[in-house]
Design a protein around this motif. Structure first.
Motif, PDB file in Angstrom:
ATOM      1  N   VAL A 244       0.695  -1.181   0.022  1.00  0.00           N
ATOM      2  CA  VAL A 244       0.198  -0.129  -0.226  1.00  0.00           C
ATOM      3  C   VAL A 244       1.049   0.985   0.117  1.00  0.00           C
ATOM      4  O   VAL A 244       0.505   2.251  -0.973  1.00  0.00           O
ATOM      5  CB  VAL A 244      -1.008  -0.132   1.405  1.00  0.00           C
ATOM      6  CG1 VAL A 244      -1.470   1.198   1.377  1.00  0.00           C
ATOM      7  CG2 VAL A 244      -1.740  -0.737   1.175  1.00  0.00           C
ATOM      8  N   LEU A 245       1.824   1.191   0.431  1.00  0.00           N
ATOM      9  CA  LEU A 245       2.359   2.135   0.856  1.00  0.00           C
ATOM     10  C   LEU A 245       3.153   2.566  -0.153  1.00  0.00           C
ATOM     11  O   LEU A 245       3.682   4.175  -0.766  1.00  0.00           O
ATOM     12  CB  LEU A 245       3.769   2.440   2.067  1.00  0.00           C
ATOM     13  CG  LEU A 245       4.964   2.765   1.820  1.00  0.00           C
ATOM     14  CD1 LEU A 245       4.827   4.750   2.335  1.00  0.00           C
ATOM     15  CD2 LEU A 245       6.735   2.742   2.723  1.00  0.00           C
ATOM     16  N   SER A 246       3.926   1.592  -1.300  1.00  0.00           N
ATOM     17  CA  SER A 246       4.607   1.741  -2.154  1.00  0.00           C
ATOM     18  C   SER A 246       3.705   2.225  -3.491  1.00  0.00           C
ATOM     19  O   SER A 246       4.043   2.840  -3.828  1.00  0.00           O
ATOM     20  CB  SER A 246       4.874   0.416  -2.397  1.00  0.00           C
ATOM     21  OG  SER A 246       5.791   0.138  -4.199  1.00  0.00           O
ATOM     22  N   PHE A 247       1.927   1.628  -3.148  1.00  0.00           N
ATOM     23  CA  PHE A 247       1.647   2.314  -4.378  1.00  0.00           C
ATOM     24  C   PHE A 247       1.137   3.509  -4.033  1.00  0.00           C
ATOM     25  O   PHE A 247       0.951   4.608  -4.949  1.00  0.00           O
ATOM     26  CB  PHE A 247      -0.474   1.689  -4.279  1.00  0.00           C
ATOM     27  CG  PHE A 247      -1.236   2.176  -5.308  1.00  0.00           C
ATOM     28  CD1 PHE A 247      -1.332   1.847  -6.526  1.00  0.00           C
ATOM     29  CD2 PHE A 247      -2.342   2.562  -4.069  1.00  0.00           C
ATOM     30  CE1 PHE A 247      -2.393   1.840  -7.244  1.00  0.00           C
ATOM     31  CE2 PHE A 247      -2.808   3.552  -5.354  1.00  0.00           C
ATOM     32  CZ  PHE A 247      -3.068   3.138  -6.827  1.00  0.00           C
ATOM     33  N   ILE A 248       0.671   4.302  -2.657  1.00  0.00           N
ATOM     34  CA  ILE A 248       0.740   5.632  -2.510  1.00  0.00           C
ATOM     35  C   ILE A 248       2.017   6.369  -2.970  1.00  0.00           C
ATOM     36  O   ILE A 248       1.533   7.863  -3.426  1.00  0.00           O
ATOM     37  CB  ILE A 248       0.159   5.797  -0.784  1.00  0.00           C
ATOM     38  CG1 ILE A 248      -0.591   5.640  -0.434  1.00  0.00           C
ATOM     39  CG2 ILE A 248       0.406   7.312   0.045  1.00  0.00           C
ATOM     40  CD1 ILE A 248      -0.799   5.232   1.129  1.00  0.00           C
ATOM     41  N   VAL A 249       2.949   6.352  -2.399  1.00  0.00           N
ATOM     42  CA  VAL A 249       4.616   7.008  -2.939  1.00  0.00           C
ATOM     43  C   VAL A 249       4.113   7.523  -4.808  1.00  0.00           C
ATOM     44  O   VAL A 249       4.622   7.929  -5.343  1.00  0.00           O
ATOM     45  CB  VAL A 249       5.514   5.523  -2.817  1.00  0.00           C
ATOM     46  CG1 VAL A 249       6.860   6.643  -3.403  1.00  0.00           C
ATOM     47  CG2 VAL A 249       5.754   6.229  -0.958  1.00  0.00           C
ATOM     48  N   TRP A 250       3.574   5.718  -5.429  1.00  0.00           N
ATOM     49  CA  TRP A 250       3.740   5.622  -6.522  1.00  0.00           C
ATOM     50  C   TRP A 250       2.587   7.116  -7.240  1.00  0.00           C
ATOM     51  O   TRP A 250       2.652   7.726  -8.171  1.00  0.00           O
ATOM     52  CB  TRP A 250       3.283   4.441  -7.499  1.00  0.00           C
ATOM     53  CG  TRP A 250       3.213   5.315  -8.703  1.00  0.00           C
ATOM     54  CD1 TRP A 250       4.238   5.265  -9.963  1.00  0.00           C
ATOM     55  CD2 TRP A 250       2.043   4.247  -9.713  1.00  0.00           C
ATOM     56  NE1 TRP A 250       3.190   5.175 -11.091  1.00  0.00           N
ATOM     57  CE2 TRP A 250       2.034   4.741 -11.225  1.00  0.00           C
ATOM     58  CE3 TRP A 250       0.969   3.558  -9.116  1.00  0.00           C
ATOM     59  CZ2 TRP A 250       1.582   4.285 -11.632  1.00  0.00           C
ATOM     60  CZ3 TRP A 250      -0.538   3.406  -9.962  1.00  0.00           C
ATOM     61  CH2 TRP A 250       0.477   4.008 -11.230  1.00  0.00           C
ATOM     62  N   ILE A 251       1.524   7.350  -6.327  1.00  0.00           N
ATOM     63  CA  ILE A 251       0.535   8.001  -7.095  1.00  0.00           C
ATOM     64  C   ILE A 251       0.577   9.430  -6.701  1.00  0.00           C
ATOM     65  O   ILE A 251       0.771  10.387  -7.529  1.00  0.00           O
ATOM     66  CB  ILE A 251      -0.696   7.843  -5.757  1.00  0.00           C
ATOM     67  CG1 ILE A 251      -1.539   6.618  -6.654  1.00  0.00           C
ATOM     68  CG2 ILE A 251      -2.180   9.123  -6.033  1.00  0.00           C
ATOM     69  CD1 ILE A 251      -1.818   6.614  -7.980  1.00  0.00           C
ATOM     70  N   ILE A 252       2.003   9.193  -5.421  1.00  0.00           N
ATOM     71  CA  ILE A 252       2.145  11.204  -4.843  1.00  0.00           C
ATOM     72  C   ILE A 252       2.808  11.350  -5.947  1.00  0.00           C
ATOM     73  O   ILE A 252       3.106  12.998  -6.703  1.00  0.00           O
ATOM     74  CB  ILE A 252       2.475  10.984  -3.414  1.00  0.00           C
ATOM     75  CG1 ILE A 252       1.355  10.669  -2.787  1.00  0.00           C
ATOM     76  CG2 ILE A 252       2.998  12.318  -3.213  1.00  0.00           C
ATOM     77  CD1 ILE A 252       1.796  11.116  -1.040  1.00  0.00           C
ATOM     78  N   SER A 253       4.666  10.792  -6.146  1.00  0.00           N
ATOM     79  CA  SER A 253       5.155  10.830  -6.833  1.00  0.00           C
ATOM     80  C   SER A 253       5.541  10.963  -8.132  1.00  0.00           C
ATOM     81  O   SER A 253       6.121  11.100  -8.940  1.00  0.00           O
ATOM     82  CB  SER A 253       6.616  10.619  -6.093  1.00  0.00           C
ATOM     83  OG  SER A 253       6.843   9.143  -6.836  1.00  0.00           O
ATOM     84  N   GLN A 254       4.337   9.311  -8.795  1.00  0.00           N
ATOM     85  CA  GLN A 254       4.637   9.705  -9.493  1.00  0.00           C
ATOM     86  C   GLN A 254       5.825   8.971 -10.647  1.00  0.00           C
ATOM     87  O   GLN A 254       5.913   8.659 -11.955  1.00  0.00           O
ATOM     88  CB  GLN A 254       3.962  10.587 -10.938  1.00  0.00           C
ATOM     89  CG  GLN A 254       2.768  11.371 -11.114  1.00  0.00           C
ATOM     90  CD  GLN A 254       1.639  10.278 -10.931  1.00  0.00           C
ATOM     91  OE1 GLN A 254       1.790   9.452 -12.531  1.00  0.00           O
ATOM     92  NE2 GLN A 254       0.840   9.752 -10.191  1.00  0.00           N
ATOM     93  N   ASN A 255       6.444   8.679  -9.414  1.00  0.00           N
ATOM     94  CA  ASN A 255       7.818   8.355  -9.981  1.00  0.00           C
ATOM     95  C   ASN A 255       7.757   6.057  -9.153  1.00  0.00           C
ATOM     96  O   ASN A 255       7.983   6.325  -8.500  1.00  0.00           O
ATOM     97  CB  ASN A 255       9.359   8.503  -8.518  1.00  0.00           C
ATOM     98  CG  ASN A 255      10.372   8.313  -9.442  1.00  0.00           C
ATOM     99  OD1 ASN A 255      10.352   7.295  -9.511  1.00  0.00           O
ATOM    100  ND2 ASN A 255      11.218   8.878  -8.823  1.00  0.00           N
TER     101      ASN A 255
END
Length: 630
Positions: A244-255
């Motif tokens: 979930v954390l990884s998914f949130i980071v991807w949504i926020i950073s688009q990285n």
């Protein structure tokens, strides 16, 4: 296909590594980028295959495992054409798993060694009197077996004839050979180093002491402690949380690369493996040194013990008492002693054996209507007479009058630390036996070690008279001593200590003290693997060797400490890796996976140190061992 791939993980790991090395060699030596890219793509595809299969199997049972995180991360890296990361991560994960399995197998070496010690063949006497070699599984109780020099004893049995030296290291942990002659017991898995023996099989197969040791250690190594259950539960929620954390980071950073890196770095591998490897190593060490720890929960509880309660006879003392004083009263003392011997033949108590060795009866009588008085003695009918044999309490209970002379003799005997066996015939006191049991060699030094290991209270509870118990307590510097204790009194006293907040271990012979062994936080049985000892207790000290008790306590404390170390290492590494992702520029998937696998190996190697644990020996212990060997 799935089975084929999983069965060839080592080959896939080797091939993946070869492709990666070959690709970089072509790139830096020949400048061929196409070969590098091709090699990395193939390495990624074959490398992810076994990992993806294991991830799929985990998801089928609704578990998000480490394999799931790595599979998603590698597939993501592959899709964004970061073939270098995808290939290296899969190789490191597979290679790390290979090293984990190899080192973990060494922690289970105690079981492997025990299993290899198990006898496979036996020489059994046939109806013609000849001896025929058969599979050990075909041996039955009552069979007569022949054991020659260098052979393993195939069963638990009793020596019928012959003499030899047996190495009992598989049972007791001691390699010094023990002499075995007629009527002595032998154990399966031990080795006859010299001589020839004929034995009768008493217990065979899984019922032998050796078979039960293997079963116990296997069960113990597979059991889970409270800490392990917590970590399993924690991992169940932690792993999805990382996803979930990884998914949130991807949504926020688009990285996407940052998100994939978090998946790899958040793997809880070291945390999951750290505690079990400590437990397995600790239990394995115990098995090698004649200490059976019945499960991971025992390690946790035993390491926190602050009070140890001991039975006296056979625990603090050698259990081989001798008659030190003999008094008779009234007329026809010889007849009274004959009655005593006839009654004691019905008992297997150590005091009874001492009396039988001291008194040679001139006439034997038939004993009828025998009644065993718990914690008191025996009342029986002998040739029409009511014969009472036991302690002072039983005499009072039976209404036996004690003369002034008898009272004086009793007082003197108790002051000298003698255990008393009184005999009354038809309500009249006829004899007094003062029996002395020697304190075990080296036990005082062992008790000192227990205190050094953090035990605050050392207590002795005994059914013997208070004078005898006080003498033993004084000699051994015990904290408390209580005599005239029935089995239920001992249990009540242990319960009282527990209600006061003390964590109590009880050390007994595993037979008469089974209620106390079961009630105590940790029950420790002294004995050569008897059925009652194994069934009732949490810890068994093989061969009744008291010296194993300090080793056992030191071992469980070291194991508990090792678990904490591994948890700190595992959690610390994950936190550092995740912090590095956000606050540094050098962290990437490959470095993260390398550190991740390295942390797993660190906790495994840290746990494996327990396999070599030995309690430091003092000069006193060395001197005692020299005396034993002589």
């Amino acid at each position: 296909m799935q089975t084929f791939i999983l069965n060839n993980k080592k080959l896939i790991t080797l091939l993946s590594g070869f492709l990666i090395v070959s690709g970089f060699f072509s790139r830096f030596v020949f400048g061929n980028i196409v070969v590098l890219q091709t090699a990395l793509i193939i390495a990624s595809i074959i490398g992810i295959a076994p990992i993806a299969i294991q991830a799929y199997q985990a998801l089928k049972v609704k578990v998000i495992s480490i394999d799931v995180l790595v599979t998603i991360a590698v597939v993501g890296a592959f899709l964004i054409q970061n073939f270098e990361e995808s290939a290296i991560v899969t190789f490191l994960f597979l290679f790390g798993h290979f090293l984990e399995q190899r080192t973990l197998n060494q922690t289970r070496s105690a079981i492997k060694e025990l299993t290899e010690m198990a006898p496979e063949r036996a020489l059994v006497q046939t109806n013609t009197g000849e001896f025929e070699e058969v599979d050990v599984d075909e041996v039955e109780e009552g069979d007569v077996l022949l054991v020659k020099t260098g052979a393993k004893i195939p069963v638990d049995g009793t020596v019928l004839s012959g003499e030899g030296y047996i190495n009992e290291a598989s049972i007791t942990g001691e390699s010094v050979p023990v002499t075995k002659t007629e009527d002595l017991n032998v154990y399966a898995g031990t080795i006859l180093e010299n001589g020839t023996l004929q034995i009768v099989a008493d217990r065979v197969g899984e019922e032998t002491t050796f078979g039960k040791i293997i079963e116990l250690v296997e069960e113990a190594q597979d059991s889970k402690s409270e800490a392990e259950r917590f970590i399993d539960k924690f991992s169940k929620y932690y792993t999805p949380a990382v996803l979930v954390l990884s998914f949130i980071v991807w949504i926020i950073s688009q990285n996407i690369e940052l998100a994939i890196t978090i998946l790899v770095l958040g793997c809880p591998g070291a945390l999951v493996i750290g505690v079990p490897v400590s437990n397995v190593s600790g239990i394995g060490n115990g098995a090698r040194h004649g200490v059976l720890l019945k499960g991971s929960e025992v390690i946790h509880d035993f390491s926190r013990v602050d009070t140890i309660v001991f039975d006296k006879t056979g625990t603090l003392t050698a259990g081989t008492p001798t008659v030190a004083r003999k008094e008779t009263y009234g007329e026809d003392s010889e007849e009274a002693l004959n009655y005593l011997v006839s009654v004691e033949r019905e008992s297997d108590h150590p005091l009874a054996k001492a009396i039988l060795e001291e008194i040679k009866a001139t006439k034997n009588y038939v004993v009828t209507e025998t009644e065993v008085i718990k914690g008191g003695g025996i009342v029986a009918q002998v040739s029409g007479h009511r014969v009472t044999v036991g302690n002072v309490t039983l005499m009072h209970k039976e209404g036996v009058k004690l003369s002034k002379r008898a009272q004086k003799d009793i007082k003197q005997a108790e002051e000298k630390g003698h255990s008393l066996v009184l005999t009354a015939v038809d309500g009249e006191l006829r004899s007094l036996m003062g029996i002395k049991d020697q304190v075990r060699l080296g036990v005082k030094n062992d008790l000192k070690k227990l205190k050094e290991l953090g035990v605050q209270n050392l207590v002795v509870l005994s059914g013997d008279n208070q004078g005898t118990v006080d003498a033993v307590a004084s000699e051994l510097n015990l904290t408390e001593a209580h005599g005239h204790m029935l089995p239920e009194d001992k249990s009540a006293y242990i319960k009282k200590l527990q209600e006061e907040g003390q964590i109590v271990a009880f050390v007994g012979d595993g037979v008469n003290d089974s209620p106390s062994l079961a009630l105590a936080d940790i029950g420790i049985a002294m004995g050569s693997g008897t059925d009652v000892a194994i069934e009732t207790s949490d810890v068994v000290l093989m061969n009744s060797d008291f010296n194993r008790l300090p080793h056992a306590l030191g071992l469980v404390k070291a194991t508990a400490s090792n678990m904490i170390q591994n948890i700190v290492i595992a959690v610390g590494v994950v936190l550092i890796l995740l912090a590095s992702v956000f606050f540094s520029d050098w962290m990437n998937m490959s470095i993260g996976m390398l550190v991740h696998e390295g942390s797993i190996l660190v906790v495994i190697l840290n746990g494996m140190r327990l396999l070599k644990y030995r309690l430091p020996r003092s000069r006193e212990t060395e001197q005692v061992n020299k005396v034993k060997i002589k």
